[in-house]
Design a protein around this motif. Structure first.
Motif, PDB file in Angstrom:
ATOM      1  N   ASN A  50       0.849  -1.183   0.000  1.00  0.00           N
ATOM      2  CA  ASN A  50       0.000   0.000   0.000  1.00  0.00           C
ATOM      3  C   ASN A  50       0.895   1.248   0.000  1.00  0.00           C
ATOM      4  O   ASN A  50       1.753   1.404   0.868  1.00  0.00           O
ATOM      5  N   GLY A  81      -5.070  -3.296   7.116  1.00  0.00           N
ATOM      6  CA  GLY A  81      -5.172  -3.763   5.747  1.00  0.00           C
ATOM      7  C   GLY A  81      -5.181  -5.270   5.613  1.00  0.00           C
ATOM      8  O   GLY A  81      -5.225  -6.012   6.597  1.00  0.00           O
ATOM      9  N   ASP A 102      -2.542  -5.384   0.913  1.00  0.00           N
ATOM     10  CA  ASP A 102      -1.831  -4.205   1.415  1.00  0.00           C
ATOM     11  C   ASP A 102      -0.421  -4.539   1.901  1.00  0.00           C
ATOM     12  O   ASP A 102       0.421  -3.651   2.000  1.00  0.00           O
TER      13      ASP A 102
END
Length: 282
Positions: free
Chosen positions: A121, A190, A215
């Motif tokens: 991410n 995430g 993520d």
């Protein structure tokens, strides 16, 4: 192995139980690469090397001490895995998750599972902690394949809440409290992508996983969480983001770099987990 699996779990648990002097662990902790120092926080510790326990595999990875540390932490009884087992070490997925079932047999109800992971991410940065909200099992295997022992869990366990919602909410409140105390903690949230390893992924595969919703990426956890939910454990998952794994911007990485960043992040990680153990209801 299928027919003896339950018996092996019970024998390993009984061997450990005989050494606990009546202590029943409430919370299990699985410590990933570079995070093993959390075990040093345990009071009145009993240390048991994995290679002493019947039917147990042995951890072969740098940064994994390869032992249980059992005692109390913040007033609660805990059993800490100081090092875990990985699919890429050549163990079957059933062997990888064997300790999870053993901890359940010993009385554990809640599991805190941690790992070192690469951040996919773009909002993340190395040194962040990521609360795991869900996962992608990209290992190509599942520890529940094969004969199901009803004594361990149901044939088709539900995974709609693999990572306990209440535990995640509590952890976010703790992190916010730490920030108000001038802590530098950065807690993200995430989806963790679990791969088989041991090679780090090439750019195209990282880009694929990010587009699928991942993520962070790592080489553990997903099988252990499947086993934990199979046997009814409530799970909190935390990743230490040790490097950025952006496919389009990928740079060379070594395991030593991963461990070094995990080491720098340890104080915040330890404080977060200590407060969680202190405040969680089990």
């Amino acid at each position: 192995m299928e027919t003896n699996y339950l018996q092996q779990i019970q024998e390993a648990a009984e061997w450990i139980r005989e050494r606990l002097d009546g202590l029943v662990p409430q919370i299990g902790l699985v410590l990933g690469s570079g995070l093993g120092d959390m075990a040093n926080q345990v009071e009145a510790p009993l240390t048991i090397a994995y290679n002493e326990i019947p039917h147990f595999p042995v951890s072969t990875v740098e940064g994994h001490a390869g032992q249980f540390v059992i005692g109390t932490l913040e007033g609660k009884s805990v059993i800490v895995m100081q090092g875990r087992f990985h699919y890429y070490e050549g163990y079957s997925m059933k062997k990888v998750v064997f300790p999870i079932y053993v901890m359940k047999q010993l009385g554990v109800q809640s599991l805190v599972i941690t790992n070192a992971a690469g951040g996919m991410n773009r909002e993340f940065q190395a040194g962040d902690l990521m609360l795991i909200s869900d996962h992608l099992n990209m290992t190509g295997d599942n520890p529940l394949i094969g004969f199901n022992h009803p004594e361990l869990g149901v044939r088709f366990p539900d995974m709609s809440e693999a990572y306990n919602r209440e535990y995640r909410a509590l952890t976010k409140r703790i992190a916010e409290s730490m920030r108000q105390e001038q802590s530098a903690i950065r807690l993200q949230e995430g989806v963790y992508s679990g791969i088989s390893g041991p090679s780090y992924l090439p750019p195209a595969e990282l880009t694929m996983l990010a587009r699928l919703g991942g993520d962070a990426v790592g080489m553990s956890t997903v099988g252990e969480v499947a086993a934990a939910r199979h046997c009814g454990l409530k799970v909190l998952g935390i990743s230490c983001i040790t490097d950025m794994a952006i496919g389009e911007e990928l740079e060379p990485l070594t395991h030593e770099q991963v461990v070094a960043v995990a080491n720098r992040t340890k104080p915040m990680f330890i404080e977060l987990v200590r407060r969680f153990v202190a405040q969680v209801n089990v």
